[in-house]
Structures are given as structure tokens and as C-alpha cells.
Design a protein around this motif. Structure first.
Motif, PDB file in Angstrom:
ATOM      1  N   ILE A  24      18.488 -10.562  54.712  1.00 19.00           N
ATOM      2  CA  ILE A  24      18.933 -10.615  53.317  1.00 19.00           C
ATOM      3  C   ILE A  24      20.455 -10.691  53.245  1.00 19.00           C
ATOM      4  CG2 ILE A  24      18.967  -9.396  51.103  1.00 19.00           C
ATOM      5  CD1 ILE A  24      16.236  -8.189  51.861  1.00 19.00           C
ATOM      6  N   ARG A  25      21.141  -9.950  54.109  1.00 20.89           N
ATOM      7  CA  ARG A  25      22.609 -10.008  54.140  1.00 20.89           C
ATOM      8  C   ARG A  25      23.092 -11.426  54.457  1.00 20.89           C
ATOM      9  NH1 ARG A  25      22.143  -5.425  57.643  1.00 20.89           N
ATOM     10  NH2 ARG A  25      22.416  -3.472  56.500  1.00 20.89           N
ATOM     11  N   ASN A  26      22.405 -12.071  55.391  1.00 22.45           N
ATOM     12  CA  ASN A  26      22.831 -13.394  55.854  1.00 22.45           C
ATOM     13  C   ASN A  26      22.505 -14.526  54.879  1.00 22.45           C
ATOM     14  OD1 ASN A  26      23.842 -12.303  58.227  1.00 22.45           O
ATOM     15  ND2 ASN A  26      21.962 -12.665  59.389  1.00 22.45           N
ATOM     16  N   THR A  27      21.606 -14.272  53.949  1.00 22.34           N
ATOM     17  CA  THR A  27      21.159 -15.345  53.060  1.00 22.34           C
ATOM     18  C   THR A  27      21.520 -15.106  51.592  1.00 22.34           C
ATOM     19  OG1 THR A  27      18.977 -14.270  52.894  1.00 22.34           O
ATOM     20  CG2 THR A  27      19.237 -16.015  54.549  1.00 22.34           C
ATOM     21  N   GLU A  70      23.744  -5.205  38.361  1.00 19.99           N
ATOM     22  CA  GLU A  70      22.988  -5.558  37.162  1.00 19.99           C
ATOM     23  C   GLU A  70      21.486  -5.537  37.420  1.00 19.99           C
ATOM     24  OE1 GLU A  70      24.387  -9.403  36.141  1.00 19.99           O
ATOM     25  OE2 GLU A  70      26.439  -8.728  35.716  1.00 19.99           O
ATOM     26  N   ARG A  71      21.099  -5.814  38.648  1.00 24.40           N
ATOM     27  CA  ARG A  71      19.694  -5.879  39.010  1.00 24.40           C
ATOM     28  C   ARG A  71      19.524  -5.254  40.387  1.00 24.40           C
ATOM     29  NH1 ARG A  71      16.974 -11.724  38.875  1.00 24.40           N
ATOM     30  NH2 ARG A  71      17.538 -11.458  36.670  1.00 24.40           N
ATOM     31  N   VAL A  72      18.486  -4.419  40.547  1.00 29.39           N
ATOM     32  CA  VAL A  72      18.264  -3.737  41.825  1.00 29.39           C
ATOM     33  C   VAL A  72      16.814  -3.904  42.271  1.00 29.39           C
ATOM     34  CG1 VAL A  72      18.214  -1.512  43.023  1.00 29.39           C
ATOM     35  CG2 VAL A  72      20.097  -2.036  41.455  1.00 29.39           C
ATOM     36  N   TYR A  73      16.653  -4.291  43.533  1.00 27.64           N
ATOM     37  CA  TYR A  73      15.346  -4.357  44.171  1.00 27.64           C
ATOM     38  C   TYR A  73      15.237  -3.183  45.150  1.00 27.64           C
ATOM     39  CZ  TYR A  73      15.885  -9.273  42.743  1.00 27.64           C
ATOM     40  OH  TYR A  73      16.107 -10.428  42.035  1.00 27.64           O
ATOM     41  N   VAL A  74      14.003  -2.678  45.324  1.00 29.60           N
ATOM     42  CA  VAL A  74      13.786  -1.609  46.296  1.00 29.60           C
ATOM     43  C   VAL A  74      12.696  -2.033  47.269  1.00 29.60           C
ATOM     44  CG1 VAL A  74      13.142   0.803  46.667  1.00 29.60           C
ATOM     45  CG2 VAL A  74      14.504   0.178  44.665  1.00 29.60           C
ATOM     46  N   CYS A 210       8.576  -5.576  60.424  1.00 29.02           N
ATOM     47  CA  CYS A 210       9.841  -6.320  60.496  1.00 29.02           C
ATOM     48  C   CYS A 210      10.097  -6.878  61.887  1.00 29.02           C
ATOM     49  CB  CYS A 210      11.015  -5.438  60.067  1.00 29.02           C
ATOM     50  SG  CYS A 210      11.009  -5.058  58.302  1.00 29.02           S
ATOM     51  N   TYR A 211       9.240  -6.516  62.838  1.00 26.74           N
ATOM     52  CA  TYR A 211       9.340  -7.009  64.207  1.00 26.74           C
ATOM     53  C   TYR A 211       8.062  -7.774  64.555  1.00 26.74           C
ATOM     54  CZ  TYR A 211      13.226  -3.712  64.584  1.00 26.74           C
ATOM     55  OH  TYR A 211      14.404  -3.031  64.386  1.00 26.74           O
ATOM     56  N   GLY A 212       8.098  -8.580  65.591  1.00 24.64           N
ATOM     57  CA  GLY A 212       6.887  -9.240  66.052  1.00 24.64           C
ATOM     58  C   GLY A 212       6.778 -10.674  65.597  1.00 24.64           C
ATOM     59  N   GLU A 213       5.650 -11.296  65.951  1.00 23.92           N
ATOM     60  CA  GLU A 213       5.494 -12.738  65.765  1.00 23.92           C
ATOM     61  C   GLU A 213       5.299 -13.162  64.315  1.00 23.92           C
ATOM     62  OE1 GLU A 213       1.295 -14.026  67.199  1.00 23.92           O
ATOM     63  OE2 GLU A 213       1.852 -12.258  68.390  1.00 23.92           O
ATOM     64  N   ASP A 214       4.987 -12.230  63.424  1.00 20.64           N
ATOM     65  CA  ASP A 214       4.833 -12.565  62.005  1.00 20.64           C
ATOM     66  C   ASP A 214       6.124 -12.361  61.211  1.00 20.64           C
ATOM     67  OD1 ASP A 214       2.177 -13.366  62.069  1.00 20.64           O
ATOM     68  OD2 ASP A 214       1.409 -11.343  61.779  1.00 20.64           O
ATOM     69  N   GLN A 215       7.222 -12.128  61.907  1.00 29.48           N
ATOM     70  CA  GLN A 215       8.486 -11.832  61.228  1.00 29.48           C
ATOM     71  C   GLN A 215       8.908 -12.961  60.291  1.00 29.48           C
ATOM     72  OE1 GLN A 215      12.567 -12.101  63.074  1.00 29.48           O
ATOM     73  NE2 GLN A 215      12.344  -9.871  63.108  1.00 29.48           N
ATOM     74  N   LYS A 216       8.797 -14.205  60.754  1.00 30.06           N
ATOM     75  CA  LYS A 216       9.204 -15.342  59.924  1.00 30.06           C
ATOM     76  C   LYS A 216       8.393 -15.393  58.642  1.00 30.06           C
ATOM     77  CE  LYS A 216       9.727 -20.383  59.962  1.00 30.06           C
ATOM     78  NZ  LYS A 216       9.503 -21.637  60.724  1.00 30.06           N
ATOM     79  N   LYS A 217       7.091 -15.167  58.751  1.00 25.96           N
ATOM     80  CA  LYS A 217       6.223 -15.156  57.577  1.00 25.96           C
ATOM     81  C   LYS A 217       6.627 -14.042  56.622  1.00 25.96           C
ATOM     82  CE  LYS A 217       2.488 -15.935  55.063  1.00 25.96           C
ATOM     83  NZ  LYS A 217       2.405 -17.086  54.143  1.00 25.96           N
ATOM     84  N   LEU A 218       6.951 -12.889  57.166  1.00 28.50           N
ATOM     85  CA  LEU A 218       7.407 -11.767  56.334  1.00 28.50           C
ATOM     86  C   LEU A 218       8.650 -12.158  55.551  1.00 28.50           C
ATOM     87  CD1 LEU A 218       7.545  -8.764  55.447  1.00 28.50           C
ATOM     88  CD2 LEU A 218       8.886  -8.341  57.518  1.00 28.50           C
ATOM     89  N   PHE A 219       9.641 -12.705  56.244  1.00 30.40           N
ATOM     90  CA  PHE A 219      10.888 -13.089  55.582  1.00 30.40           C
ATOM     91  C   PHE A 219      10.615 -14.111  54.470  1.00 30.40           C
ATOM     92  CE2 PHE A 219      13.778 -12.216  59.525  1.00 30.40           C
ATOM     93  CZ  PHE A 219      13.482 -10.862  59.412  1.00 30.40           C
ATOM     94  N   GLU A 220       9.745 -15.060  54.755  1.00 29.54           N
ATOM     95  CA  GLU A 220       9.424 -16.091  53.759  1.00 29.54           C
ATOM     96  C   GLU A 220       8.775 -15.483  52.519  1.00 29.54           C
ATOM     97  OE1 GLU A 220       6.944 -18.774  55.897  1.00 29.54           O
ATOM     98  OE2 GLU A 220       8.624 -19.847  56.836  1.00 29.54           O
ATOM     99  N   VAL A 222       8.960 -12.335  51.426  1.00 27.96           N
ATOM    100  CA  VAL A 222       9.920 -11.493  50.704  1.00 27.96           C
ATOM    101  C   VAL A 222      10.941 -12.358  49.965  1.00 27.96           C
ATOM    102  CG1 VAL A 222      11.736  -9.742  50.933  1.00 27.96           C
ATOM    103  CG2 VAL A 222       9.609  -9.507  52.237  1.00 27.96           C
ATOM    104  N   ASP A 223      11.436 -13.390  50.624  1.00 27.55           N
ATOM    105  CA  ASP A 223      12.386 -14.310  49.974  1.00 27.55           C
ATOM    106  C   ASP A 223      11.767 -14.913  48.720  1.00 27.55           C
ATOM    107  OD1 ASP A 223      14.383 -13.914  51.808  1.00 27.55           O
ATOM    108  OD2 ASP A 223      13.979 -15.743  52.958  1.00 27.55           O
ATOM    109  N   SER A 224      10.565 -15.437  48.852  1.00 30.70           N
ATOM    110  CA  SER A 224       9.899 -16.084  47.734  1.00 30.70           C
ATOM    111  C   SER A 224       9.721 -15.115  46.573  1.00 30.70           C
ATOM    112  CB  SER A 224       8.540 -16.626  48.180  1.00 30.70           C
ATOM    113  OG  SER A 224       7.816 -17.135  47.099  1.00 30.70           O
ATOM    114  N   PHE A 225       9.300 -13.904  46.889  1.00 31.93           N
ATOM    115  CA  PHE A 225       9.050 -12.901  45.857  1.00 31.93           C
ATOM    116  C   PHE A 225      10.323 -12.461  45.150  1.00 31.93           C
ATOM    117  CE2 PHE A 225       8.655  -8.311  44.821  1.00 31.93           C
ATOM    118  CZ  PHE A 225       7.721  -8.420  43.799  1.00 31.93           C
TER     119      PHE A 225
END
Length: 229
Positions: A24-27, A70-74, A210-220, A222-225
């Protein structure tokens, strides 16, 4: 300005959610907070720490973000997910992400699979290279029984509050999680009061999603949401 608070799990530390926080920091240009709850961290010191102290620590961080953003996500992982859900009932959080949120604890079937894997590595004399063994050995040795009781008290305290959550919520669960069973995700989906809620099951993920082979799917996911309007 957008802020994002990420809360780690029981006996854990920010490293548990650091891959997602770093992504999230990087994007984005958001303000990111990953606090360490009382008694937690690389060295555990949980003796005498109550569950209310964990809630208060996370709450203080959230209040700071709300004052400057102005907006906060948790985002909450495991026990942090339960705390995140509770905070979302008290404060104007915009969106909520629950990762392996521990509404239930211990998945017997997967735990047996993990133990068999550890035994196999033990016979092969490679147990010291088994990530699960190293992680759980440290937790078992350094976690007082009283702290585990406090954790369970926290879950019992917060469960009845879940129906008060009325914001968009993403529930993420690893299908191979030996700590939090799959039924926890479905329980959260049923109990959370929000109309806008969804479940994402990661087929290969264990507890630390947050670790493992499904990490990319997780990031996608969360990003989308978080980025959708």
C-alpha cells in the motif's frame, strides 16, 4: 488525505501485515500506521496485559489518523481483525478489511495436516527449517496462559458487536489456515450488519495470508476493494 491502520494478531507483531502495508505504501500516498500492541513484538512480554489494553492501543492510533485524514480504512489480521471490527462500530471508519479474523480459533483438520508436516520434517531432520514449527514454537514458549485467556475474553466481548458494523467490509480467509477455521469467515459474513460485504477465499493460503503463493491475489483483492468508489 487517506489513512490506513493495519493491526497485527495475537502474539504477533507488525511483520504479520508488513507485506500488505508495504504494498500500500508503494502504490499510494496514504498515511500508513502499523502499531505494535502492548506486550507484543519480536520479544513477547504479555504477562499482566489485559485485552482492553490491546483495544485501547489500536483505538489511540485510529483516533490520530481520524484527526489528520479525511478518510480512514482499517485492516486487521487474526485477533487484529476482531479489534478492527470493534473499532468500526465506534468510529467513522470508511472501509474494513478482515484478514484471517479470529471469530473462531483453531482449525483441527488443518492443524493435524500441519503437525504431520512438522513430524515429517522432524524425521528428515529438517524441522529447524520448517517455518510453521519455528513460529509456533516461539509463541507456545513465550505466551502465558493468562494472555490466551485474555485473547478469548476479547473475542467473547466483541462478537456481539459485529452486527453493528455497517460499512463496506472485505473478509479474507486462507483455506489452509490451521489456526482460524474457514467457518470463522462465514460466521463474520453472517453476523456483520453491513449490506456491502464480501468474502475472498485464498485456496493455498495458511494463517499468515500476507505471505505465501496467494499473496498477489490478496493484494489484488484488497486494492480493488479499497480503491473502488
Amino acid at each position: 488525505m487517506i489513512g490506513c491502520l493495519l493491526i497485527h494478531g495475537f502474539t504477533g507483531a507488525p511483520y504479520e501485515i508488513e507485506p500488505l502495508a508495504e504494498h500500500i505504501r508503494n502504490t499510494t500516498n496514504w498515511v500508513i500506521k502499523t502499531p505494535t500492541l502492548p506486550g507484543h513484538g519480536k520479544t513477547l512480554n504479555l504477562k499482566g496485559v489485559s485485552f482492553s489494553e490491546w483495544i485501547t492501543a489500536a483505538e489511540d492510533e485510529l483516533v490520530e489518523l481520524l484527526e489528520s485524514c479525511e478518510r480512514v480504512y482499517v485492516v486487521g489480521f487474526s485477533m487484529g481483525g476482531i479489534i478492527a471490527g470493534y473499532l468500526a462500530t465506534k468510529y467513522p471508519v470508511y472501509k474494513l478489511v478482515l484478514l484471517s479474523a479470529a471469530a473462531y480459533y483453531i482449525n483441527p483438520k488443518q492443524l493435524v495436516t500441519d503437525v504431520k508436516e512438522m513430524l515429517r520434517d522432524g524425521f528428515a531432520k529438517t524441522l529447524t527449517e520448517n517455518e510453521l514449527f519455528l513460529r509456533y514454537k516461539k509463541k507456545v514458549l513465550e505466551t502465558p496462559l493468562r494472555a490466551t485467556i485474555e485473547f478469548r475474553k476479547l473475542v467473547r466481548f466483541i462478537r456481539p458487536q459485529l452486527k453493528k458494523i455497517n460499512i463496506p467490509t472485505l473478509i479474507v480467509q486462507g483455506e489452509c489456515d490451521g489456526i482460524v477455521p474457514l467457518k470463522s469467515a462465514y460466521y463474520l459474513y453472517k453476523e456483520i450488519g453491513s449490506v456491502e460485504k464480501r468474502i475472498c477465499i485464498l485456496p493455498s493460503a495458511k494463517h499468515h495470508v500476507c505471505y505465501g503463493e496467494d499473496q498477489k491475489k490478496l493484494f489484488e483483492e484488497v486494492d480493488s476493494f479499497l480503491h473502488e468508489t
